[in-house]
Scaffold this active site. Structure first.
Site, PDB file in Angstrom:
ATOM      1  N   TYR A  49       0.812  -1.234   0.000  1.00  0.00           N
ATOM      2  CA  TYR A  49       0.000   0.000   0.000  1.00  0.00           C
ATOM      3  C   TYR A  49       0.841   1.278   0.000  1.00  0.00           C
ATOM      4  N   GLU A  97      -8.726  -7.485   4.158  1.00  0.00           N
ATOM      5  CA  GLU A  97      -7.863  -8.519   3.545  1.00  0.00           C
ATOM      6  C   GLU A  97      -7.228  -9.390   4.630  1.00  0.00           C
ATOM      7  N   TYR A 124     -14.851 -17.376  -6.715  1.00  0.00           N
ATOM      8  CA  TYR A 124     -13.924 -17.653  -7.818  1.00  0.00           C
ATOM      9  C   TYR A 124     -12.536 -17.938  -7.262  1.00  0.00           C
ATOM     10  N   ARG A 127      -5.624 -14.486 -13.828  1.00  0.00           N
ATOM     11  CA  ARG A 127      -7.029 -14.188 -14.129  1.00  0.00           C
ATOM     12  C   ARG A 127      -7.900 -14.938 -13.136  1.00  0.00           C
ATOM     13  N   GLN A 128      -9.173 -14.505 -13.049  1.00  0.00           N
ATOM     14  CA  GLN A 128     -10.107 -15.142 -12.112  1.00  0.00           C
ATOM     15  C   GLN A 128     -11.060 -16.075 -12.866  1.00  0.00           C
ATOM     16  N   TYR A 129     -11.410 -17.196 -12.241  1.00  0.00           N
ATOM     17  CA  TYR A 129     -12.409 -18.111 -12.809  1.00  0.00           C
ATOM     18  C   TYR A 129     -13.353 -18.564 -11.699  1.00  0.00           C
ATOM     19  N   SER A 130     -14.663 -18.429 -11.941  1.00  0.00           N
ATOM     20  CA  SER A 130     -15.665 -18.833 -10.955  1.00  0.00           C
ATOM     21  C   SER A 130     -15.663 -20.342 -10.824  1.00  0.00           C
TER      22      SER A 130
HETATM   23  C1  FAD Z   1     -14.725 -12.681 -10.645  1.00  0.00           C
HETATM   24  C2  FAD Z   1     -14.452 -13.184 -12.042  1.00  0.00           C
HETATM   25  C3  FAD Z   1     -14.890 -14.444 -12.421  1.00  0.00           C
HETATM   26  C4  FAD Z   1     -14.666 -14.905 -13.699  1.00  0.00           C
HETATM   27  N1  FAD Z   1     -15.112 -16.153 -14.051  1.00  0.00           N
HETATM   28  C5  FAD Z   1     -14.886 -16.615 -15.300  1.00  0.00           C
HETATM   29  C6  FAD Z   1     -15.339 -17.919 -15.682  1.00  0.00           C
HETATM   30  O1  FAD Z   1     -15.948 -18.650 -14.891  1.00  0.00           O
HETATM   31  N2  FAD Z   1     -15.076 -18.349 -16.952  1.00  0.00           N
HETATM   32  C7  FAD Z   1     -14.420 -17.554 -17.864  1.00  0.00           C
HETATM   33  O2  FAD Z   1     -14.194 -18.000 -18.996  1.00  0.00           O
HETATM   34  N3  FAD Z   1     -14.000 -16.303 -17.518  1.00  0.00           N
HETATM   35  C8  FAD Z   1     -14.198 -15.836 -16.270  1.00  0.00           C
HETATM   36  N4  FAD Z   1     -13.745 -14.582 -15.919  1.00  0.00           N
HETATM   37  C9  FAD Z   1     -12.979 -13.797 -16.919  1.00  0.00           C
HETATM   38  C10 FAD Z   1     -11.496 -14.189 -16.864  1.00  0.00           C
HETATM   39  O3  FAD Z   1     -10.952 -13.831 -15.610  1.00  0.00           O
HETATM   40  C11 FAD Z   1     -10.642 -13.495 -17.926  1.00  0.00           C
HETATM   41  O4  FAD Z   1     -10.902 -12.126 -17.912  1.00  0.00           O
HETATM   42  C12 FAD Z   1     -10.902 -14.057 -19.308  1.00  0.00           C
HETATM   43  O5  FAD Z   1     -10.561 -15.446 -19.330  1.00  0.00           O
HETATM   44  C13 FAD Z   1     -10.039 -13.311 -20.349  1.00  0.00           C
HETATM   45  O6  FAD Z   1      -8.697 -13.380 -19.960  1.00  0.00           O
HETATM   46  P1  FAD Z   1      -7.551 -13.482 -21.047  1.00  0.00           P
HETATM   47  O7  FAD Z   1      -6.240 -13.457 -20.349  1.00  0.00           O
HETATM   48  O8  FAD Z   1      -7.795 -14.598 -21.989  1.00  0.00           O
HETATM   49  O9  FAD Z   1      -7.744 -12.158 -21.878  1.00  0.00           O
HETATM   50  P2  FAD Z   1      -6.892 -10.830 -21.694  1.00  0.00           P
HETATM   51  O10 FAD Z   1      -5.519 -11.029 -22.241  1.00  0.00           O
HETATM   52  O11 FAD Z   1      -7.040 -10.348 -20.310  1.00  0.00           O
HETATM   53  O12 FAD Z   1      -7.671  -9.884 -22.688  1.00  0.00           O
HETATM   54  C14 FAD Z   1      -8.991  -9.451 -22.346  1.00  0.00           C
HETATM   55  C15 FAD Z   1      -9.525  -8.567 -23.451  1.00  0.00           C
HETATM   56  O13 FAD Z   1      -8.697  -7.409 -23.581  1.00  0.00           O
HETATM   57  C16 FAD Z   1      -8.353  -7.227 -24.917  1.00  0.00           C
HETATM   58  N5  FAD Z   1      -7.020  -6.617 -25.073  1.00  0.00           N
HETATM   59  C17 FAD Z   1      -5.832  -7.149 -24.704  1.00  0.00           C
HETATM   60  N6  FAD Z   1      -4.830  -6.331 -25.059  1.00  0.00           N
HETATM   61  C18 FAD Z   1      -5.410  -5.264 -25.667  1.00  0.00           C
HETATM   62  C19 FAD Z   1      -4.920  -4.094 -26.285  1.00  0.00           C
HETATM   63  N7  FAD Z   1      -3.629  -3.864 -26.356  1.00  0.00           N
HETATM   64  N8  FAD Z   1      -5.823  -3.226 -26.781  1.00  0.00           N
HETATM   65  C20 FAD Z   1      -7.147  -3.460 -26.733  1.00  0.00           C
HETATM   66  N9  FAD Z   1      -7.672  -4.561 -26.182  1.00  0.00           N
HETATM   67  C21 FAD Z   1      -6.812  -5.447 -25.664  1.00  0.00           C
HETATM   68  C22 FAD Z   1      -8.346  -8.630 -25.525  1.00  0.00           C
HETATM   69  O14 FAD Z   1      -8.523  -8.613 -26.932  1.00  0.00           O
HETATM   70  C23 FAD Z   1      -9.507  -9.271 -24.822  1.00  0.00           C
HETATM   71  O15 FAD Z   1     -10.720  -8.999 -25.489  1.00  0.00           O
HETATM   72  C24 FAD Z   1     -13.973 -14.097 -14.639  1.00  0.00           C
HETATM   73  C25 FAD Z   1     -13.512 -12.834 -14.247  1.00  0.00           C
HETATM   74  C26 FAD Z   1     -13.742 -12.380 -12.975  1.00  0.00           C
HETATM   75  C27 FAD Z   1     -13.237 -11.017 -12.591  1.00  0.00           C
HETATM   76  C1  HEM Z   2      -6.243   2.276  -1.457  1.00  0.00           C
HETATM   77  C2  HEM Z   2      -5.557   1.573  -2.353  1.00  0.00           C
HETATM   78  C3  HEM Z   2      -6.197   0.728  -3.442  1.00  0.00           C
HETATM   79  C4  HEM Z   2      -7.400   0.882  -4.078  1.00  0.00           C
HETATM   80  C5  HEM Z   2      -8.445   1.959  -3.872  1.00  0.00           C
HETATM   81  C6  HEM Z   2      -7.515  -0.193  -5.028  1.00  0.00           C
HETATM   82  C7  HEM Z   2      -8.625  -0.361  -5.855  1.00  0.00           C
HETATM   83  C8  HEM Z   2      -8.774  -1.420  -6.730  1.00  0.00           C
HETATM   84  C9  HEM Z   2      -9.945  -1.661  -7.538  1.00  0.00           C
HETATM   85  C10 HEM Z   2     -11.195  -0.797  -7.562  1.00  0.00           C
HETATM   86  C11 HEM Z   2      -9.738  -2.796  -8.241  1.00  0.00           C
HETATM   87  C12 HEM Z   2     -10.704  -3.449  -9.249  1.00  0.00           C
HETATM   88  C13 HEM Z   2     -11.565  -4.427  -8.484  1.00  0.00           C
HETATM   89  C14 HEM Z   2     -12.520  -5.140  -9.383  1.00  0.00           C
HETATM   90  O1  HEM Z   2     -13.593  -4.601  -9.642  1.00  0.00           O
HETATM   91  O2  HEM Z   2     -12.218  -6.219  -9.840  1.00  0.00           O
HETATM   92  C15 HEM Z   2      -8.432  -3.284  -7.881  1.00  0.00           C
HETATM   93  C16 HEM Z   2      -7.835  -4.399  -8.428  1.00  0.00           C
HETATM   94  C17 HEM Z   2      -6.502  -4.706  -8.249  1.00  0.00           C
HETATM   95  N1  HEM Z   2      -5.640  -4.143  -7.339  1.00  0.00           N
HETATM   96 FE1  HEM Z   2      -6.035  -2.618  -6.131  1.00  0.00          FE
HETATM   97  N2  HEM Z   2      -6.402  -0.972  -4.971  1.00  0.00           N
HETATM   98  C18 HEM Z   2      -5.565  -0.444  -4.014  1.00  0.00           C
HETATM   99  C19 HEM Z   2      -4.337  -0.951  -3.646  1.00  0.00           C
HETATM  100  C20 HEM Z   2      -3.671  -1.965  -4.283  1.00  0.00           C
HETATM  101  C21 HEM Z   2      -2.342  -2.439  -3.945  1.00  0.00           C
HETATM  102  C22 HEM Z   2      -1.481  -1.924  -2.792  1.00  0.00           C
HETATM  103  C23 HEM Z   2      -2.026  -3.423  -4.850  1.00  0.00           C
HETATM  104  C24 HEM Z   2      -0.729  -4.204  -4.951  1.00  0.00           C
HETATM  105  C25 HEM Z   2       0.343  -3.677  -5.472  1.00  0.00           C
HETATM  106  C26 HEM Z   2      -3.180  -3.576  -5.733  1.00  0.00           C
HETATM  107  C27 HEM Z   2      -3.261  -4.473  -6.772  1.00  0.00           C
HETATM  108  C28 HEM Z   2      -4.410  -4.719  -7.496  1.00  0.00           C
HETATM  109  C29 HEM Z   2      -4.470  -5.700  -8.570  1.00  0.00           C
HETATM  110  C30 HEM Z   2      -3.313  -6.561  -9.078  1.00  0.00           C
HETATM  111  C31 HEM Z   2      -5.796  -5.699  -9.027  1.00  0.00           C
HETATM  112  C32 HEM Z   2      -6.386  -6.533 -10.161  1.00  0.00           C
HETATM  113  C33 HEM Z   2      -6.071  -5.788 -11.409  1.00  0.00           C
HETATM  114  C34 HEM Z   2      -6.530  -6.464 -12.617  1.00  0.00           C
HETATM  115  O3  HEM Z   2      -6.693  -7.682 -12.584  1.00  0.00           O
HETATM  116  O4  HEM Z   2      -6.702  -5.747 -13.615  1.00  0.00           O
HETATM  117  N3  HEM Z   2      -4.145  -2.684  -5.354  1.00  0.00           N
HETATM  118  N4  HEM Z   2      -7.868  -2.432  -6.952  1.00  0.00           N
END
Ligand code: FAD
Ligand code: HEM
Length: 396
Positions: free
Chosen positions: A98, A140, A191, A206-209
């Site tokens: 943080y 957390e 997830y 990435r996250q998967y449910s």
């Molecule tokens: C809580 C949660 C639960 C989930 N559960 C599931 C699940 O059960 N099953 C499932 O299949 N998925 C699930 N997902 C979604 C999953 O986590 C991923 O987001 C998904 O698999 C896509 O990841 P990826 O790495 O293949 O794509 P990424 O590489 O992350 O790309 C995502 C999108 O961004 C675009 N992108 C990448 N680079 C660029 C760029 N330079 N410019 C513009 N666009 C760009 C890509 O074309 C793509 O459309 C879940 C997500 C969350 C947050």
């Molecule tokens: C007060 C401080 C912070 C705030 C307000 C904040 C806020 C957020 C929010 C809003 C998300 C998106 C949640 C969602 O909808 O999925 C997120 C994701 C995330 N945060 Fe933070 N965060 C903070 C601090 C941190 C710190 C200290 C770290 C570690 C270096 C961190 C790492 C991440 C990562 C890795 C993700 C997921 C990003 C992604 O998958 O795209 N965050 N945070």
């Protein structure tokens, strides 16, 4: 709670900070990743960074938090924090990270707003940041303790037991702990994070449910392959899982997290999903079937066609195990015996006091939520999961 002098300063500067917040967070990430390239490689989702969506989510959450602090000073604005803390815990975010985020965020604020950031303004926003950060760290800490792990120590090796093609684009994986232990229970709707090493050495997460029963000895996920469109690249992790992961392989998987969890206390339930958003609903249905749930459950799903509806047989079979379930599936391209078009609830009975769970693309959830509100479902009884950074949260 924000101190009164800081509240006055935050109130006065909120419009200026709000207007510049996207620029601020953009610069913040640039600075953070220049100083700590390993965070972009191995912790943050670089697809979200490239597409800009994570930037919006972080920016939106800070603005939403500050707005709540100044407008409802007596309430703890924890509502916006639970989802973030669960996501952070699934990634193993640590308290000591943080101050690093703080350093680069405040450097970005000073650079964007320049002279407007007087010591008084900096102090007030510092207070907002640490209120939010400390609240997140506290949640957390509880989340790590609840899984019985040290802070951040959420990752374990899981072996892929089986892999099946649920549809042409969705692969279902069954996993068991590689150390031979039994899989700890989770709550239906949660997830896991999955971290894979990509060709360039980055270890992206990435996250998967979870789709199976919460008490099962194994864990199941279903992954939809994300194709590139119009010049955007293929999804990195989903394509990697589809292309490379086979039975016998090991995957690095986090403990289960997520604040969308099933509460089944006898209220009528409604589970509405679209596309791959069916995954948390499958775990919920498995849970309800396993616990002999006998209150009414309405199961709704929308997809392009029966062939793209992942785990359709499971979806139907689990609902059929419930003594009081109504099932409606909509297919845009039609499908024998089912409804055609987008989900339309006009002739679906929604009982008073229904608790609804939604999961699918944002436009689907907006439409479903609107229809449920119109049918008298209380806003507080509509819960949802977004498969990406939560831009709804930012707008809350
Ligand atoms: C809580 C949660 C639960 C989930 N559960 C599931 C699940 O059960 N099953 C499932 O299949 N998925 C699930 N997902 C979604 C999953 O986590 C991923 O987001 C998904 O698999 C896509 O990841 P990826 O790495 O293949 O794509 P990424 O590489 O992350 O790309 C995502 C999108 O961004 C675009 N992108 C990448 N680079 C660029 C760029 N330079 N410019 C513009 N666009 C760009 C890509 O074309 C793509 O459309 C879940 C997500 C969350 C947050
Ligand atoms: C007060 C401080 C912070 C705030 C307000 C904040 C806020 C957020 C929010 C809003 C998300 C998106 C949640 C969602 O909808 O999925 C997120 C994701 C995330 N945060 Fe933070 N965060 C903070 C601090 C941190 C710190 C200290 C770290 C570690 C270096 C961190 C790492 C991440 C990562 C890795 C993700 C997921 C990003 C992604 O998958 O795209 N965050 N945070």
């Amino acid at each position: 709670m924000l101190t009164e002098p800081s509240a006055a300063v935050v109130r006065a500067t909120l419009p200026a900070v709000g207007a510049a917040i996207e620029e601020i967070t953009g610069l913040f990430y640039e600075k953070l990743f220049r100083a700590h390239p390993e965070l972009l490689r191995d912790l943050f989702n670089r697809g979200n960074q490239a597409a800009g969506s994570q930037r919006q989510a972080l920016a939106g959450s800070i603005a939403a938090f500050a707005t709540r602090l100044v407008h409802r000073p007596d309430e703890r604005p924890d509502v916006v924090l639970g989802r973030i803390a669960h996501k952070h815990a699934s990634l193993g975010v640590l308290p000591e990270q943080y101050p690093i985020v703080h350093e680069h965020l405040f450097a970005a604020i000073s650079e964007v707003l320049g002279d407007a950031v007087t010591p008084e303004v900096a102090r007030a926003w510092d207070e907002v940041y640490w209120l939010m950060a400390n609240a997140l760290v506290a949640i957390e800490r509880r989340l790590y303790a609840a899984q019985g792990v040290a802070a951040g120590d959420v990752w374990r090796a899981w072996e892929v037991v089986s892999r099946t093609d649920a549809t042409a684009d969705v692969a279902a994986f069954v996993l068991r702990p590689a150390d031979g232990d039994s899989a700890p229970a989770f709550r239906a709707g949660q997830y896991v994070s999955v971290q894979v090493e990509l060709a360039d050495g980055a270890r992206q997460i990435r996250q998967y449910s979870l789709t199976g029963a919460p008490s099962a000895a194994t864990r199941s996920i279903a992954v939809k392959r994300v194709p590139g469109t119009d010049g955007t690249p293929d999804g990195e992790v989903s394509q990697h899982l589809h292309t490379h992961v086979r039975p016998g392989d090991l995957l690095r998987v986090s403990a289960p997290y997520g604040d969308l969890v099933l509460e089944a206390d006898g209220a009528p339930l409604l589970l509405a999903s679209a596309g791959i958003g069916c995954t948390p609903m499958l775990a919920m249905l498995d849970d309800l079937a396993g616990t002999g749930h006998d209150a009414p459950v309405t199961v709704l799903h929308a997809d392009r066609s029966p062939a793209t509806h992942a785990l359709r047989e499971d979806h139907e079979a689990l609902a059929a195990k419930l003594p009081d379930a109504a099932v409606h599936f909509w297919y845009e391209q039609g499908g024998a015996g089912d409804r055609t078009g987008l989900m339309d609830l006009s002739d679906v009975t929604v009982a008073p006091g229904t608790r609804a769970y939604l999961c699918g693309p944002l436009p689907f959830m907006r439409a479903a939520r609107g229809q449920l509100l119109a049918k008298g479902v209380a806003a507080a009884d509509i819960h949802y999961e977004v498969f990406g950074p939560d831009l709804w949260l930012a707008a809350a």
